[in-house]
Design a protein around this motif. Sequence first.
Motif, PDB file in Angstrom:
ATOM      1  N   ALA A   1      41.288 -33.391 -18.467  1.00 38.14           N
ATOM      2  CA  ALA A   1      40.064 -32.600 -18.257  1.00 38.14           C
ATOM      3  C   ALA A   1      39.812 -32.364 -16.770  1.00 38.14           C
ATOM      4  O   ALA A   1      39.449 -31.261 -16.339  1.00 38.14           O
ATOM      5  CB  ALA A   1      38.866 -33.313 -18.886  1.00 38.14           C
ATOM      6  N   MET A   2      40.011 -33.435 -16.012  1.00 33.67           N
ATOM      7  CA  MET A   2      39.822 -33.300 -14.570  1.00 33.67           C
ATOM      8  C   MET A   2      40.778 -32.257 -13.983  1.00 33.67           C
ATOM      9  O   MET A   2      40.401 -31.422 -13.152  1.00 33.67           O
ATOM     10  CB  MET A   2      40.066 -34.659 -13.902  1.00 33.67           C
ATOM     11  CG  MET A   2      39.810 -34.657 -12.412  1.00 33.67           C
ATOM     12  SD  MET A   2      38.071 -34.398 -12.033  1.00 33.67           S
ATOM     13  CE  MET A   2      37.494 -36.069 -12.232  1.00 33.67           C
TER      14      MET A   2
ATOM     15  N   ILE B   1      39.540 -28.774 -14.705  1.00 36.03           N
ATOM     16  CA  ILE B   1      38.458 -28.339 -13.816  1.00 36.03           C
ATOM     17  C   ILE B   1      38.999 -27.951 -12.443  1.00 36.03           C
ATOM     18  O   ILE B   1      38.635 -26.914 -11.874  1.00 36.03           O
ATOM     19  CB  ILE B   1      37.415 -29.459 -13.676  1.00 36.03           C
ATOM     20  CG1 ILE B   1      36.666 -29.631 -14.985  1.00 36.03           C
ATOM     21  CG2 ILE B   1      36.432 -29.156 -12.538  1.00 36.03           C
ATOM     22  CD1 ILE B   1      35.897 -28.409 -15.424  1.00 36.03           C
TER      23      ILE B   1
ATOM     24  N   ALA C   1      40.628 -24.690 -12.634  1.00 41.21           N
ATOM     25  CA  ALA C   1      39.654 -23.597 -12.757  1.00 41.21           C
ATOM     26  C   ALA C   1      38.999 -23.292 -11.420  1.00 41.21           C
ATOM     27  O   ALA C   1      38.833 -22.128 -11.037  1.00 41.21           O
ATOM     28  CB  ALA C   1      38.594 -23.974 -13.797  1.00 41.21           C
ATOM     29  N   ALA C   2      38.630 -24.337 -10.703  1.00 44.69           N
ATOM     30  CA  ALA C   2      38.001 -24.137  -9.393  1.00 44.69           C
ATOM     31  C   ALA C   2      38.956 -23.421  -8.445  1.00 44.69           C
ATOM     32  O   ALA C   2      38.577 -22.508  -7.720  1.00 44.69           O
ATOM     33  CB  ALA C   2      37.571 -25.477  -8.813  1.00 44.69           C
TER      34      ALA C   2
ATOM     35  N   PHE D   1      41.344 -21.490  -9.293  1.00 47.07           N
ATOM     36  CA  PHE D   1      41.484 -20.122  -9.796  1.00 47.07           C
ATOM     37  C   PHE D   1      40.355 -19.236  -9.267  1.00 47.07           C
ATOM     38  O   PHE D   1      40.568 -18.140  -8.755  1.00 47.07           O
ATOM     39  CB  PHE D   1      41.488 -20.163 -11.335  1.00 47.07           C
ATOM     40  CG  PHE D   1      41.401 -18.813 -11.977  1.00 47.07           C
ATOM     41  CD1 PHE D   1      40.233 -18.393 -12.579  1.00 47.07           C
ATOM     42  CD2 PHE D   1      42.489 -17.958 -11.956  1.00 47.07           C
ATOM     43  CE1 PHE D   1      40.162 -17.150 -13.165  1.00 47.07           C
ATOM     44  CE2 PHE D   1      42.414 -16.707 -12.539  1.00 47.07           C
ATOM     45  CZ  PHE D   1      41.242 -16.301 -13.153  1.00 47.07           C
ATOM     46  N   ILE D   2      39.147 -19.773  -9.390  1.00 50.65           N
ATOM     47  CA  ILE D   2      37.989 -19.005  -8.920  1.00 50.65           C
ATOM     48  C   ILE D   2      38.065 -18.779  -7.420  1.00 50.65           C
ATOM     49  O   ILE D   2      37.822 -17.690  -6.907  1.00 50.65           O
ATOM     50  CB  ILE D   2      36.683 -19.745  -9.282  1.00 50.65           C
ATOM     51  CG1 ILE D   2      36.454 -19.664 -10.781  1.00 50.65           C
ATOM     52  CG2 ILE D   2      35.487 -19.175  -8.521  1.00 50.65           C
ATOM     53  CD1 ILE D   2      36.211 -18.275 -11.296  1.00 50.65           C
TER      54      ILE D   2
ATOM     55  N   TYR E   1      36.484 -12.513 -13.439  1.00 50.38           N
ATOM     56  CA  TYR E   1      36.827 -13.838 -12.952  1.00 50.38           C
ATOM     57  C   TYR E   1      35.751 -14.843 -13.344  1.00 50.38           C
ATOM     58  O   TYR E   1      36.051 -15.978 -13.708  1.00 50.38           O
ATOM     59  CB  TYR E   1      36.967 -13.808 -11.424  1.00 50.38           C
ATOM     60  CG  TYR E   1      37.968 -12.804 -10.942  1.00 50.38           C
ATOM     61  CD1 TYR E   1      39.281 -12.839 -11.415  1.00 50.38           C
ATOM     62  CD2 TYR E   1      37.620 -11.814 -10.044  1.00 50.38           C
ATOM     63  CE1 TYR E   1      40.208 -11.904 -10.978  1.00 50.38           C
ATOM     64  CE2 TYR E   1      38.535 -10.891  -9.611  1.00 50.38           C
ATOM     65  CZ  TYR E   1      39.834 -10.927 -10.081  1.00 50.38           C
ATOM     66  OH  TYR E   1      40.748 -10.014  -9.657  1.00 50.38           O
TER      67      TYR E   1
ATOM     68  N   PHE F   1      35.869 -18.225 -15.757  1.00 47.59           N
ATOM     69  CA  PHE F   1      35.423 -19.541 -15.338  1.00 47.59           C
ATOM     70  C   PHE F   1      34.377 -20.113 -16.300  1.00 47.59           C
ATOM     71  O   PHE F   1      34.386 -21.305 -16.597  1.00 47.59           O
ATOM     72  CB  PHE F   1      34.873 -19.468 -13.906  1.00 47.59           C
ATOM     73  CG  PHE F   1      34.738 -20.824 -13.287  1.00 47.59           C
ATOM     74  CD1 PHE F   1      35.863 -21.601 -13.068  1.00 47.59           C
ATOM     75  CD2 PHE F   1      33.496 -21.334 -12.944  1.00 47.59           C
ATOM     76  CE1 PHE F   1      35.757 -22.856 -12.508  1.00 47.59           C
ATOM     77  CE2 PHE F   1      33.394 -22.583 -12.391  1.00 47.59           C
ATOM     78  CZ  PHE F   1      34.521 -23.346 -12.170  1.00 47.59           C
TER      79      PHE F   1
ATOM     80  N   LEU G   1      36.322 -21.562 -19.115  1.00 47.23           N
ATOM     81  CA  LEU G   1      36.942 -22.839 -18.758  1.00 47.23           C
ATOM     82  C   LEU G   1      35.905 -23.948 -18.667  1.00 47.23           C
ATOM     83  O   LEU G   1      36.126 -25.083 -19.061  1.00 47.23           O
ATOM     84  CB  LEU G   1      37.683 -22.692 -17.419  1.00 47.23           C
ATOM     85  CG  LEU G   1      38.957 -21.876 -17.480  1.00 47.23           C
ATOM     86  CD1 LEU G   1      39.453 -21.581 -16.059  1.00 47.23           C
ATOM     87  CD2 LEU G   1      40.029 -22.607 -18.265  1.00 47.23           C
TER      88      LEU G   1
ATOM     89  N   PHE H   1      35.764 -27.168 -21.007  1.00 49.13           N
ATOM     90  CA  PHE H   1      35.778 -28.501 -20.438  1.00 49.13           C
ATOM     91  C   PHE H   1      34.657 -29.362 -21.037  1.00 49.13           C
ATOM     92  O   PHE H   1      34.870 -30.495 -21.459  1.00 49.13           O
ATOM     93  CB  PHE H   1      35.611 -28.417 -18.921  1.00 49.13           C
ATOM     94  CG  PHE H   1      35.241 -29.727 -18.309  1.00 49.13           C
ATOM     95  CD1 PHE H   1      36.205 -30.707 -18.136  1.00 49.13           C
ATOM     96  CD2 PHE H   1      33.939 -29.998 -17.939  1.00 49.13           C
ATOM     97  CE1 PHE H   1      35.870 -31.924 -17.585  1.00 49.13           C
ATOM     98  CE2 PHE H   1      33.612 -31.221 -17.399  1.00 49.13           C
ATOM     99  CZ  PHE H   1      34.574 -32.192 -17.214  1.00 49.13           C
TER     100      PHE H   1
ATOM    101  N   SER I   1      35.452 -30.144 -24.797  1.00 50.98           N
ATOM    102  CA  SER I   1      36.726 -30.760 -25.151  1.00 50.98           C
ATOM    103  C   SER I   1      36.876 -32.147 -24.532  1.00 50.98           C
ATOM    104  O   SER I   1      37.745 -32.889 -24.896  1.00 50.98           O
ATOM    105  CB  SER I   1      37.899 -29.875 -24.699  1.00 50.98           C
ATOM    106  OG  SER I   1      37.910 -29.820 -23.287  1.00 50.98           O
ATOM    107  N   SER I   2      36.002 -32.475 -23.607  1.00 46.10           N
ATOM    108  CA  SER I   2      36.117 -33.759 -22.937  1.00 46.10           C
ATOM    109  C   SER I   2      35.333 -34.824 -23.697  1.00 46.10           C
ATOM    110  O   SER I   2      34.344 -34.506 -24.377  1.00 46.10           O
ATOM    111  CB  SER I   2      35.559 -33.649 -21.516  1.00 46.10           C
ATOM    112  OG  SER I   2      36.263 -32.657 -20.826  1.00 46.10           O
TER     113      SER I   2
ATOM    114  N   PHE J   1      29.439 -30.952 -12.543  1.00 42.65           N
ATOM    115  CA  PHE J   1      29.782 -29.572 -12.907  1.00 42.65           C
ATOM    116  C   PHE J   1      28.541 -28.931 -13.493  1.00 42.65           C
ATOM    117  O   PHE J   1      27.884 -29.532 -14.363  1.00 42.65           O
ATOM    118  CB  PHE J   1      30.925 -29.547 -13.925  1.00 42.65           C
ATOM    119  CG  PHE J   1      32.117 -30.339 -13.461  1.00 42.65           C
ATOM    120  CD1 PHE J   1      33.077 -29.762 -12.650  1.00 42.65           C
ATOM    121  CD2 PHE J   1      32.250 -31.687 -13.805  1.00 42.65           C
ATOM    122  CE1 PHE J   1      34.158 -30.500 -12.206  1.00 42.65           C
ATOM    123  CE2 PHE J   1      33.326 -32.435 -13.359  1.00 42.65           C
ATOM    124  CZ  PHE J   1      34.287 -31.846 -12.555  1.00 42.65           C
TER     125      PHE J   1
ATOM    126  N   ALA K   1      31.472 -20.360  -7.823  1.00 41.56           N
ATOM    127  CA  ALA K   1      31.500 -18.901  -7.788  1.00 41.56           C
ATOM    128  C   ALA K   1      30.189 -18.367  -8.339  1.00 41.56           C
ATOM    129  O   ALA K   1      29.552 -19.005  -9.187  1.00 41.56           O
ATOM    130  CB  ALA K   1      32.663 -18.373  -8.606  1.00 41.56           C
TER     131      ALA K   1
END
Lengths: 473, 173
Positions: A5-6, A9, A12-13, A15-16, B3, B7, B10, B14, B17-18, B61, B107
């Motif tokens: 999971a980490m 993330i 994803a970060a 990617f952004i 984009y 995000f 995702l 996250f 699913s975590s 997050f 973002a």
Amino acid sequence: MTSKAMANILLAALFIFIAACSDAENETHLVELHTVASEDVISISFPEETETVVSISSEVEYRLQGLKSNGVDTVTVDGDVEWSLSAGAVSSINQQGLFTAADTSETLTLTAKFGFLSESIDIRVSSAKFDQVVKLDEDDAGFSINMCQYQTIKPVGRYEDEDGNEEIRLVDSKVIHQIEWLITNEEDGSDSQRAIIETTSQDEVFLHSLASGNIVINAKALSHLTGLEVTSTDFDQTIDHGLNSIKLCDSTDTDLGNCVVDESEIEKDQVISLIAVGNYQAADGSTYNENISRNSKWGIADSINASSVFSDDRQQLDITGDVEDSDITVSLACGGIEQTIDDISQGVLLDTLVSCDINSDCELASQEIHVSLLSVLSFDVRANNVAVTDNTVLNLASRPNTITLDVTANFSNDSSENITDDSDLDYFIIPTAVPEVIEETVSTEVFTVLNTGTAKIRLEYRGETFIVVIDIP
Amino acid sequence: MKYLLHFYYLFLLFLFSSPLSADNFYIEGSPAQVTIDTSGGETRPKMLDLRVGYVKSMHQFELAIMTSVSDDELNQLTVDVPSAVSVLYHYLPFVDSDIQLHLIVGASQIEVDSSYPGTADSSDSFQGVSFGIGFEESFSAMPQLKMSADWIRLYHGDEMNITAFSLGVHYDF
């Protein structure tokens, strides 16, 4: 959290971070809106006097004006203006609006862009060379002017190109500073002090009138066509009396009809600012008032007691008191005066009273000003070298034979002076007990201690009082 | 925009699913002042900043959604920010400290409406990387409740920046 999971993330970060980018194309619109709004303008234009015909190899500083959102006021737009010329132009312009004409004739379009606003003007770079001034105004309609007023003039010149084609147009900003203005009295041709012509750094030309009468104006300048100095034909001008009265007012007054000098007393080092106000007769029978300080004649009697100087725009006279407890007289004249004036170009300020010439139109006013003593804000007092507070008991550890006072006055102009021996400082013993605790000596600031008790001494200076209280053991 | 949607996806993936426990979630609410700073001037509309997120040790997050409270004027220019959406990651370098320092990256997408006399009303959208710094402190009587303050550069452009400053409360479930 699992390591998977980490990792998700972090991916994803990343990617952004990589994918996101600034929307430069979207920024322009909002930036332009803020730019225009910051000046509060809704449209832009070139001022009416903008030069549209420019001599080759000359420089012109162009200016843009904006119409404020109230739809009435205009403002000079200084910053954030983008200046550009049409494609193919040989001339150039920098981003301060300074246009440099090419060394050949051409026609181009000058565009000024401010935010989302844009304005263009056609410019012709002309090879015609200046010959001489032919008119004082574009429409040649002439103007009327009274004593102590001013009038904008827009000299028109004759230009000629290499083919002999003549152009009659406003004198360009380069030539306008090369003109020497000659003014003579019409009746005898003598140099006149009835008017003066001033050319400002902003390329504006003003006729300032100082006295009534008929004058002849000539413009002398170097002809770029012939290389010879050319004096224009005579331009006749009448300066009318037109003045009902004049008076002095405080510079802060806005109601010129009812203003007066409210406070005719100043302390040393303080400044009083005065203006001259003229009441004029309009053609329709009404009257109106104007600040005529710049074109009036000022005189100060007993000028050693005060220093006087015009403000930078000569719209007021600033008088600073120099000598305490003295008087000055400010006199003011509009028109012909008896006193001789050497130079009228920087305004007239004489160190004597001005008086009207009986053979001339003239109006007179005056005002007495008293320079008073500095006022005292506080005292610093010491008794036997110990600081004393006003009306607060000072306890002495042992009994002295005498009490010696030392007095310093703090004045309104931020200066201080030891006034212990000043004859204006009075010391009074306030009786507190019988027998008396202290008594005076030959020296006014020294007192003999006689008995145990509370001694009180009142100090008086320029209307201010300080009480010294000392408890004597 | 695409984009940002990636995000969001995702982020939600996250969250769900975590192996999360409920006491790691939080919500946060605050008034925010948004500054639109351009080379020609600046405007400062006010917004309401609502956030949900998940905190795990030194990592946090969150999804931040801001809505307009009031527009701002620069002379005759009226500027409003009807919405701003951010997905943010907070790194908490000093977890044992009484006052938590947050280093923030993410973002954002910001909508800006503007109107000015003589021009058509317009709406512009800005997307980009966000970054900032924040502080957080718990109330001693109620440790789940915290005071928080954030300064976030929502959009960092070539000619203009959009920044949000918010001061509010944070509640841990």
